[in-house]
Every structure is written in structure tokens, then in C-alpha cells.
Motif scaffolding. Structure first.
Motif, PDB file in Angstrom:
ATOM      1  N   GLN A  73       0.831  -1.203   0.000  1.00  0.00           N
ATOM      2  CA  GLN A  73       0.000   0.000   0.000  1.00  0.00           C
ATOM      3  C   GLN A  73       0.864   1.251   0.000  1.00  0.00           C
ATOM      4  N   ALA A  84       2.191   1.781  -3.435  1.00  0.00           N
ATOM      5  CA  ALA A  84       1.138   2.311  -4.321  1.00  0.00           C
ATOM      6  C   ALA A  84       0.889   3.790  -4.042  1.00  0.00           C
ATOM      7  N   ASP A  85       0.883   4.178  -2.772  1.00  0.00           N
ATOM      8  CA  ASP A  85       0.678   5.586  -2.412  1.00  0.00           C
ATOM      9  C   ASP A  85       1.813   6.462  -2.931  1.00  0.00           C
ATOM     10  N   GLU A  87       3.814   5.752  -5.460  1.00  0.00           N
ATOM     11  CA  GLU A  87       3.720   5.764  -6.924  1.00  0.00           C
ATOM     12  C   GLU A  87       2.676   6.775  -7.380  1.00  0.00           C
ATOM     13  N   GLN A  88       1.554   6.849  -6.703  1.00  0.00           N
ATOM     14  CA  GLN A  88       0.521   7.826  -7.047  1.00  0.00           C
ATOM     15  C   GLN A  88       1.065   9.249  -6.886  1.00  0.00           C
ATOM     16  N   SER A  89       1.801   9.489  -5.823  1.00  0.00           N
ATOM     17  CA  SER A  89       2.401  10.807  -5.618  1.00  0.00           C
ATOM     18  C   SER A  89       3.383  11.132  -6.737  1.00  0.00           C
ATOM     19  N   TYR A  90       4.187  10.153  -7.141  1.00  0.00           N
ATOM     20  CA  TYR A  90       5.107  10.368  -8.258  1.00  0.00           C
ATOM     21  C   TYR A  90       4.348  10.766  -9.518  1.00  0.00           C
ATOM     22  N   ARG A  91       3.264  10.063  -9.802  1.00  0.00           N
ATOM     23  CA  ARG A  91       2.472  10.380 -11.006  1.00  0.00           C
ATOM     24  C   ARG A  91       1.900  11.787 -10.914  1.00  0.00           C
ATOM     25  N   GLN A  92       1.427  12.164  -9.738  1.00  0.00           N
ATOM     26  CA  GLN A  92       0.866  13.503  -9.568  1.00  0.00           C
ATOM     27  C   GLN A  92       1.903  14.592  -9.824  1.00  0.00           C
ATOM     28  N   GLY A 126       6.878   9.618 -12.527  1.00  0.00           N
ATOM     29  CA  GLY A 126       6.619   8.194 -12.305  1.00  0.00           C
ATOM     30  C   GLY A 126       7.826   7.336 -12.597  1.00  0.00           C
TER      31      GLY A 126
END
Length: 111
Positions: A74, A77-78, A80-85, A89
Motif C-alpha cells: 500500500q 502504491a501511495d 507511486e501515485q504521488s510520483y504520477r501527480q 513516475g
């Protein structure tokens, strides 16, 4: 010193020295869960009554081990989401620009 990046490393070295749990086999928790970042260690030890739980991965029960793996998944995943934002990424090889994310993956696979 408690907020410095070196603090978590120093604490883990002391755990190895005084409790005989090698750094590579340590899983350190507080009341909120597995401590994985310098911020986690700092938060845990700034409580009014800090309490840490130290486990040797070789002696850790299967239920707690499975929970730790899920927490790490988890967390990955959190992050990775921050990287995408932020538009940063993982590259096409699945390698993260942040070494700690890659290490977090290895930790989850090792558990």
C-alpha cells in the motif's frame, strides 16, 4: 537529532547491538504500524510515551508478516501515485527515481 536522516540508522544499529537483531532482519513497529521512513521514526519517538516493538524477520509470525507485506504494498502504491501527480513516475524499466521506493519494493518481496 531525532529529525535527522541519520537517526533511524543509528537506532537500527543500536537495536542490532543491544538486542542482537541484525539490521537486515529488523522490523520495527509503533502503535500505528511498521516504521519505514525517517519521518515514521521521528513521529514514533516524539510521542508522550513512545513504545517500539522490535521483531526479527526470521522469528516473525506469518500473520504479522503478511500484514507487513500488505502495508508495504500500500505504501508503494501511495508513493507511486504521488510520483504520477508530480509527473515523476517510474521509468519504462519499472525503476523509481527515488531509491527508497525501490528499497520498499525489495522489502515487501523479502518479507
Amino acid at each position: 537529532f531525532i529529525r535527522s536522516p541519520q537517526f533511524a540508522g543509528t537506532l537500527r544499529e543500536n537495536v542490532a547491538r543491544y538486542f542482537g537483531v541484525p539490521i537486515e532482519r529488523q522490523a520495527i513497529y509503533d502503535e500505528d504500524g511498521l516504521l519505514t521512513s525517517c519521518a515514521d521514526y521521528s513521529r514514533a519517538l516524539q510521542r508522550f510515551y513512545p513504545k517500539l516493538f522490535i521483531y526479527d524477520l526470521e522469528e516473525m509470525g506469518p500473520d504479522l508478516r503478511a500484514r507487513a507485506v500488505e502495508e508495504l504494498r500500500q505504501l508503494d502504491a501511495d508513493v507511486e501515485q504521488s510520483y504520477r501527480q508530480f509527473g515523476a513516475g517510474r521509468d519504462s524499466r519499472g525503476i523509481s527515481p527515488c531509491p527508497s521506493v525501490s528499497q520498499g519494493q525489495e522489502k515487501s518481496e523479502a518479507l
